[in-house]
Design a protein around this motif. Structure first.
Motif, short mmCIF file in Angstrom:
data_model
loop_
_atom_site.label_atom_id
_atom_site.label_comp_id
_atom_site.label_asym_id
_atom_site.label_seq_id
_atom_site.Cartn_x
_atom_site.Cartn_y
_atom_site.Cartn_z
N GLU A 1 0.80 -1.22 0.00
CA GLU A 1 0.00 0.00 0.00
C GLU A 1 0.83 1.27 0.00
O GLU A 1 0.42 2.28 -0.52
CB GLU A 1 -0.98 0.00 1.17
CG GLU A 1 -0.37 -0.24 2.53
CD GLU A 1 -0.13 1.02 3.30
OE1 GLU A 1 -0.47 2.11 2.80
OE2 GLU A 1 0.40 0.93 4.40
N GLY A 2 2.02 1.28 0.61
CA GLY A 2 2.93 2.40 0.49
C GLY A 2 2.55 3.67 1.19
O GLY A 2 3.19 4.70 1.02
N VAL A 3 1.48 3.67 1.99
CA VAL A 3 1.09 4.85 2.74
C VAL A 3 1.07 4.49 4.22
O VAL A 3 0.39 3.55 4.61
CB VAL A 3 -0.30 5.38 2.32
CG1 VAL A 3 -0.74 6.54 3.19
CG2 VAL A 3 -0.27 5.81 0.86
N PRO A 4 1.79 5.21 5.10
CA PRO A 4 1.77 4.89 6.53
C PRO A 4 0.35 4.96 7.07
O PRO A 4 -0.47 5.77 6.63
CB PRO A 4 2.66 5.99 7.14
CG PRO A 4 3.50 6.47 6.03
CD PRO A 4 2.67 6.35 4.78
N ASN A 5 0.05 4.08 8.04
CA ASN A 5 -1.31 4.08 8.59
C ASN A 5 -1.49 5.11 9.68
O ASN A 5 -2.54 5.16 10.33
CB ASN A 5 -1.69 2.69 9.12
CG ASN A 5 -0.85 2.26 10.31
OD1 ASN A 5 -0.18 3.07 10.95
ND2 ASN A 5 -0.88 0.98 10.61
N GLY A 6 -0.51 5.97 9.89
CA GLY A 6 -0.66 7.04 10.87
C GLY A 6 -0.59 6.56 12.30
O GLY A 6 -0.87 7.31 13.22
N GLY A 7 -0.24 5.28 12.49
CA GLY A 7 -0.16 4.75 13.83
C GLY A 7 -1.50 4.28 14.37
O GLY A 7 -1.62 3.85 15.50
N TYR A 8 -2.55 4.35 13.52
CA TYR A 8 -3.88 3.97 14.00
C TYR A 8 -4.09 2.45 13.95
O TYR A 8 -4.93 1.92 14.66
CB TYR A 8 -4.96 4.64 13.15
CG TYR A 8 -4.82 6.14 13.04
CD1 TYR A 8 -4.44 6.91 14.14
CD2 TYR A 8 -5.06 6.79 11.84
CE1 TYR A 8 -4.30 8.28 14.04
CE2 TYR A 8 -4.92 8.17 11.73
CZ TYR A 8 -4.54 8.90 12.83
OH TYR A 8 -4.41 10.25 12.71
N GLY A 9 -3.36 1.74 13.08
CA GLY A 9 -3.52 0.30 12.96
C GLY A 9 -4.89 -0.10 12.47
O GLY A 9 -5.43 -1.13 12.84
N TRP B 1 -5.58 5.95 -5.02
CA TRP B 1 -4.50 5.48 -5.86
C TRP B 1 -4.72 6.03 -7.27
O TRP B 1 -5.79 5.83 -7.86
CB TRP B 1 -4.47 3.95 -5.90
CG TRP B 1 -3.53 3.35 -6.88
CD1 TRP B 1 -3.85 2.77 -8.08
CD2 TRP B 1 -2.10 3.24 -6.77
NE1 TRP B 1 -2.73 2.31 -8.71
CE2 TRP B 1 -1.63 2.60 -7.93
CE3 TRP B 1 -1.18 3.63 -5.79
CZ2 TRP B 1 -0.29 2.33 -8.14
CZ3 TRP B 1 0.16 3.36 -6.00
CH2 TRP B 1 0.60 2.71 -7.16
N ASP B 2 -3.74 6.77 -7.81
CA ASP B 2 -3.90 7.38 -9.13
C ASP B 2 -3.19 6.61 -10.23
O ASP B 2 -3.04 7.11 -11.35
CB ASP B 2 -3.40 8.83 -9.11
CG ASP B 2 -1.90 8.93 -8.82
OD1 ASP B 2 -1.22 7.88 -8.75
OD2 ASP B 2 -1.41 10.07 -8.67
N GLY B 3 -2.78 5.40 -9.92
CA GLY B 3 -2.09 4.58 -10.89
C GLY B 3 -0.59 4.54 -10.69
O GLY B 3 0.09 3.65 -11.21
N SER B 4 -0.08 5.50 -9.88
CA SER B 4 1.36 5.52 -9.62
C SER B 4 1.70 5.78 -8.16
O SER B 4 2.78 5.39 -7.71
CB SER B 4 2.04 6.59 -10.49
OG SER B 4 1.50 7.88 -10.21
N ALA B 5 0.81 6.41 -7.42
CA ALA B 5 1.11 6.72 -6.02
C ALA B 5 -0.17 6.86 -5.21
O ALA B 5 -1.24 7.15 -5.76
CB ALA B 5 1.92 8.02 -5.92
N TRP B 6 -0.04 6.64 -3.88
CA TRP B 6 -1.14 6.82 -2.95
C TRP B 6 -1.12 8.24 -2.38
O TRP B 6 -0.06 8.82 -2.19
CB TRP B 6 -1.06 5.83 -1.80
CG TRP B 6 -1.43 4.43 -2.16
CD1 TRP B 6 -0.58 3.41 -2.46
CD2 TRP B 6 -2.75 3.90 -2.25
NE1 TRP B 6 -1.29 2.27 -2.74
CE2 TRP B 6 -2.62 2.54 -2.62
CE3 TRP B 6 -4.02 4.43 -2.07
CZ2 TRP B 6 -3.73 1.72 -2.81
CZ3 TRP B 6 -5.12 3.61 -2.25
CH2 TRP B 6 -4.97 2.27 -2.62
#
Length: 211
Positions: free
Chosen positions: A80-88, A113-118
């Motif tokens: 997924e490449g995006v941190p979950n913010g610590g919420y889990g 997701w735009d096809g290349s990044a979150w």
């Protein structure tokens, strides 16, 4: 009967002979018009939702940042490449217009997701204790510029969880706006045809509105 020992949480079908289901204990199941078969086991992950735009473009999300894609021949587990913010928080709901326009609800966040990044399109405000005060439970869209996320708000983490507050957020492409709902009950599903919007929640709540 479906070969599922756990709870079946979501279905998706592109034809009578092409139906997908996600089950809590059994992963991803497929119906070919004659029988059910196990398509992908995901333990210890648990899938929560499935969406697709075609027979060769199916997405499944779930616990532990689970995101998998079906291309018509095989499943691919994606990072997924995006941190979950610590919420889990689990990835609870998904909707896609195409491979370059994918939306997911991850607890207090709506991600795209735009096809290349979150990117994070919407993030819950934080309470006095630094924890998010909102969380989404369902995402539905009538069009790429008409997306609805509904869920429940816990004002503060230390308040008992039977204190319910509703949340409704509307997306028009990349911009999202919080809506005012005529109830404090938590909401868990929505549907729209682009004109009318229907939302259901706890305690028999049924809401109807117009875009």
């Amino acid at each position: 009967p479906a070969p599922a020992s756990g709870k079946v949480l979501a279905f998706l079908g592109s034809a009578p002979s092409d139906v997908w289901a996600v089950a809590q204990e059994d992963g991803i199941l497929h119906w070919d018009g004659t029988r059910w078969s196990a398509s992908l086991a995901l333990q210890p992950h648990s899938p929560l939702d499935v969406w697709g735009t075609a027979a060769n473009d199916v997405w499944v999300v779930g616990w532990a940042d689970l995101l998998v894609h079906w291309d018509g021949a095989a499943w691919t587990v994606l990072s997924e490449g995006v941190p979950n913010g610590g919420y889990g928080e689990p990835w609870v709901s998904v909707w896609a217009n195409c491979a370059s326009d994918l939306w997911v609800v991850v607890g207090p966040q709506i991600r795209r997701w735009d096809g290349s990044a979150w990117s994070v399109a919407y993030d819950s405000p934080l309470g006095w204790d630094g924890r998010p005060t909102e969380r989404g439970d369902d995402l539905w869209a009538g069009a790429p510029d008409d997306l609805w996320v509904v869920g429940g708000i816990i004002p503060y983490a230390r308040v008992p969880y039977n204190v319910e507050h509703s949340t409704v957020v509307h997306g028009e492409g990349v911009s999202w706006t919080k809506q005012t709902a005529p109830t404090e009950n938590a909401l868990f599903a929505s549907w729209t045809d682009g004109h009318d919007v229907w939302i259901v929640g706890t305690w028999g709540t049924i809401l109807r509105g117009a875009r």
